[in-house]
Design an enzyme around this catalytic site. Structure first.
Site, short mmCIF file in Angstrom:
data_model
loop_
_atom_site.label_atom_id
_atom_site.label_comp_id
_atom_site.label_asym_id
_atom_site.label_seq_id
_atom_site.Cartn_x
_atom_site.Cartn_y
_atom_site.Cartn_z
N HIS A 34 -0.61 12.08 -2.59
CA HIS A 34 -0.45 10.75 -3.19
C HIS A 34 -1.76 9.97 -3.26
O HIS A 34 -1.81 8.91 -3.85
CB HIS A 34 0.56 9.96 -2.37
CG HIS A 34 0.03 9.65 -0.99
ND1 HIS A 34 -0.18 10.62 -0.04
CD2 HIS A 34 -0.39 8.49 -0.44
CE1 HIS A 34 -0.68 10.07 1.04
NE2 HIS A 34 -0.82 8.77 0.84
N GLN B 10 -3.75 -5.43 5.45
CA GLN B 10 -3.46 -4.46 6.51
C GLN B 10 -4.36 -4.76 7.70
O GLN B 10 -5.56 -4.53 7.65
CB GLN B 10 -3.69 -3.03 6.00
CG GLN B 10 -2.62 -2.57 5.02
CD GLN B 10 -3.01 -1.33 4.24
OE1 GLN B 10 -4.03 -1.29 3.58
NE2 GLN B 10 -2.18 -0.30 4.31
N GLU C 111 -3.58 12.84 9.90
CA GLU C 111 -4.13 12.53 8.58
C GLU C 111 -5.53 12.00 8.84
O GLU C 111 -5.74 10.82 9.08
CB GLU C 111 -3.26 11.49 7.85
CG GLU C 111 -3.59 11.42 6.37
CD GLU C 111 -4.38 10.18 5.95
OE1 GLU C 111 -4.91 10.18 4.83
OE2 GLU C 111 -4.48 9.21 6.72
N ASP D 79 -0.88 8.40 10.49
CA ASP D 79 -1.73 7.96 9.39
C ASP D 79 -3.09 7.46 9.89
O ASP D 79 -3.17 6.78 10.91
CB ASP D 79 -1.00 6.82 8.65
CG ASP D 79 -1.73 6.34 7.44
OD1 ASP D 79 -1.94 7.16 6.53
OD2 ASP D 79 -2.10 5.15 7.39
N ASP E 165 0.84 -1.21 0.00
CA ASP E 165 0.00 0.00 0.00
C ASP E 165 0.87 1.26 0.00
O ASP E 165 0.67 2.19 0.80
CB ASP E 165 -0.96 -0.01 1.20
CG ASP E 165 -1.99 1.13 1.11
OD1 ASP E 165 -2.26 1.62 0.00
OD2 ASP E 165 -2.51 1.55 2.17
C1 GLC Z 1 -3.74 6.92 4.46
C2 GLC Z 1 -2.72 7.00 3.34
C3 GLC Z 1 -3.15 6.10 2.22
C4 GLC Z 1 -3.25 4.69 2.75
C5 GLC Z 1 -4.17 4.62 3.97
C6 GLC Z 1 -4.05 3.32 4.66
O1 GLC Z 1 -4.97 7.40 4.07
O2 GLC Z 1 -2.59 8.33 2.91
O3 GLC Z 1 -2.28 6.17 1.14
O4 GLC Z 1 -3.75 3.84 1.75
O5 GLC Z 1 -3.84 5.60 4.91
O6 GLC Z 1 -2.82 3.23 5.34
#
Ligand code: GLC
Length: 650
Positions: A395, A252, A326, A284, A141
């Site tokens: 991204h 994940q 985030e 994150d 990922d």
């Molecule tokens: C956040 C990241 C993204 C990722 C997700 C899971 O949103 O920016 O790229 O897929 O987390 O970790």
């Protein structure tokens, strides 16, 4: 009373600490622990107070903080003290960020050191290196499926390279931002492997179930994050013979923060990277940290308590280090990640301003600023000692997470309007120059998001294909205008690595089976160093974009009112195509910059009668800060060129 309670609770814990803690030079540590202990203890108690091993866990937490403090280098301790004194240091207008993949930008960490001159040439002084920790080669990922939280992936270099880079950045007065993926691990992480092998201790690190009963209950209210590639929120693990919660990709595994050991491990990891020299840590997916049956499992109160704990603990060991949240969530939820009812950020000092980003894309498509004006004005106030990370592209995909109430007030039907935006950006809208692709289309809900590079989404790719000079100019102007806004809005602007040279979509990912199904890779291309050389060639597309951004960044840095002291006021205009706000020096109210952006393809007029009540234009016309030229006032109107953002001063 409060102090006494706190004191005795603290003493109770301190006597239990390992003998090696205590005889070191821990003066500042103990002062900070004393100051934060009541909060840490209370929060920890709220989350884990009903456990028999509560005290043991509390001791383990304090031990973690102390051991990581003992490891913190003298230089970092010095920087902590300096930042504690100058506590608003990050609100300054001098900071300008860029997010980049170290391998795609510069092969590896050593290569990145060598490429710093390019970054500095642009004026960027805060570098967010996308995740670099050890990941499985295929199921990564983009680095967010971490296999080892303590080790840099061999493809990028070593931990020592990170430290060396941090040292170089520090010498250049630049900041290092690293990711900590707090919500999940890769299914190849040691904890996951041991869970799979049947170790109860590690099964308790995750959400693991024998049958579908509890997963089904969760599913009733949990949305899907990657509905196309990873439908549902649970994955059957053959080896373990159990279901495991996997909110993002099936590889994940979500961490279970109901277990205090998970939190302590993660705080330890945060401090580990703080000690390697990161100035800022991007946490994150923070909205997802706490799961509850019957809820969306996002933005839960306990997720906020966890973040407060992480912040308080970081204050004790590494107080100079900041957090970025985030949290790509609804506007009404996002400011909560700074913390509520406070002045100082209690959780994260910085948060992605996804609302602003999405609204900008709405304005580009509609060529007006109706929803942008409404959405920005309705974004809840943030705290004083906290700031936004303002960005145009990153991204990830672009989600259309605006408030439906605002969408209706702007005169649109929410469903039809979102459909229009998706069609506009993904090429099925006849007159659109955008060349994006739909991401995460969910037939069950009708939702979809957008992938694509900035340049391709604003029409540069199609303009080049048509060889249409006017369309090329319009696309360049749009790129510059959008940056003019993120650089002046208030907060830290975060550029994306290819955008200053007009990087188009890259289809390279389609040849890689591990990436093919995730079209976010369309905007994660290898940086084209040859193309970037064209920034030196007058009149080239690269030069037109690069030099404009470079100049705006330089002007931002010397324009004090662009520091974030909640010193922004919006103008109410009748013209729906313009966005206007002004930034005022809190000490000298005459020192102001008026920012005006025109999203339309035709010249728009700003009547000076609108400006006069605010005290602008008392001595004739106005000057545009970047071009240095005077802006003519004709027939009592200021003409704002199409796709332009002006920074005006009296
Ligand atoms: C956040 C990241 C993204 C990722 C997700 C899971 O949103 O920016 O790229 O897929 O987390 O970790």
């Amino acid at each position: 009373m409060y102090e006494q309670v706190s004191h005795s609770l603290l003493n109770d814990i301190l006597v239990e600490l390992k003998p090696e803690i205590g005889n070191q030079r821990l003066r500042h540590f103990y002062t900070r622990l004393g100051a934060n202990f009541y909060a840490i203890h209370s929060l920890f108690h709220m989350l884990y107070g009903d456990r028999a091993d509560f005290k043991e866990q509390m001791v383990s937490l304090v031990e973690t903080l102390a051991l990581r403090y003992m490891e913190r280098s003298p230089a970092l301790r010095k920087s902590d003290l300096a930042r504690e004194k100058d506590y608003n240091w990050f609100l300054s207008q001098k900071w300008v960020g860029m997010a980049l993949y170290c391998d795609r930008f510069a092969d590896d960490l050593k290569g990145l050191r060598a490429k710093l001159p390019y970054i500095q040439e642009l004026g960027v002084n805060m570098v967010h290196i996308m995740p670099i920790l050890d990941c499985p080669p295929d199921h990564s990922d983009g680095g967010y499926a971490v296999r080892d939280f303590h080790k840099v992936d061999a493809r990028y270099g070593t931990n020592a390279d990170v430290e060396a880079l941090a040292g170089t950045l520090k010498k250049r007065d630049m900041l290092l931002v690293l990711d900590v993926v707090v919500n999940h691990t890769s299914n190849e992480h040691e904890w996951a492997r041991r869970a799979r092998a049947g170790e109860q201790k590690y099964q308790d690190y995750y959400f693991v179930f024998d049958d579908r009963e509890i997963p089904d209950s969760y599913e009733e209210s949990m949305p899907e994050i990657f509905p196309v590639t990873a439908p549902g929120n649970f994955t059957w693990d053959e080896e373990m013979n159990k279901w495991v919660m996997t909110v993002f990709n099936s590889y994940q595994w979500d961490l279970n923060y109901r277990n205090p050991e998970v939190l302590i491990e993660m705080i330890d990891i945060i401090l580990f990277w703080a000690n390697k020299g990161a100035d800022v840590l991007r946490l994150d997916a923070v909205a997802f940290l706490w799961k509850k049956i019957g809820r969306t499992c996002q933005n839960e109160r306990e997720a906020h308590l966890l973040l407060q704990l992480m912040k308080d603990c970081c204050q004790v060991t590494a107080p100079g280090v900041l957090f970025i949240a985030e949290a790509i969530v609804a506007p009404s939820e996002v400011t909560k990640y700074f913390g509520e009812d406070a002045i100082n950020a209690k959780e994260c000092e910085i948060a992605y301003n996804a609302t602003f980003m999405a609204l900008l894309w709405d304005s580009v498509a509609t060529k007006n600023a109706k929803l942008l004006n409404l959405g920005l004005k309705n974004l809840p106030e943030k705290l004083e000692r906290a700031t936004w990370l303002n960005y145009v592209r990153c991204h990830d995909d672009i989600g259309l997470g605006f408030d439906d109430k605002d969408v209706r007030l702007a005169g649109y039907d929410p469903v039809a309007h979102r459909r229009f935006l998706i069609e506009y950006y993904t090429g099925s809208y006849a007159t659109s120059p955008a060349r994006g692709v739909p991401f995460g289309e969910n037939p069950k809900t009708g939702d979809a998001r957008i992938s694509g590079s900035l340049a391709s989404l604003v029409g540069l790719e199609s303009a080049l294909q048509m060889n249409n000079e006017q369309a090329i100019t319009d696309a360049i102007k749009t790129i510059v205008m959008l940056h003019g806004l993120i650089l002046s809005y208030g907060g830290i602007p975060l550029l994306y690595y290819g955008d200053a040279i007009g990087t188009l979509n890259s289809l390279e990912y389609m040849a890689d089976p591990a990436k093919r199904d995730d079209n976010r890779w369309i905007n994660r291309s290898h940086f084209d160093w040859q193309k970037s050389e064209l920034r030196r060639q007058t009149g080239s597309i690269e030069q037109r974009i690069f030099s404009a951004l470079q100049h705006m960044i330089a002007v931002r840095k010397v324009t004090n009112v662009f520091a974030d002291f909640d010193n922004r006021q919006f103008l109410t205009l009748e013209n729906p195509n313009l966005l206007a706000y002004y930034r005022t020096d809190p000490q000298h109210s005459r020192n102001r910059v008026l920012v005006v952006a025109n999203f339309n393809n035709e010249v728009q007029h700003l009547p000076i009668s609108v400006l006069k009540p605010y005290g602008f234009i008392e001595q004739g016309g106005m000057k545009e800060l970047c071009s240095g030229s005077r802006i003519a006032v004709e027939n009592e109107l200021i003409a704002v060129e199409p796709y332009s953002c002006y920074w005006l001063v009296d």
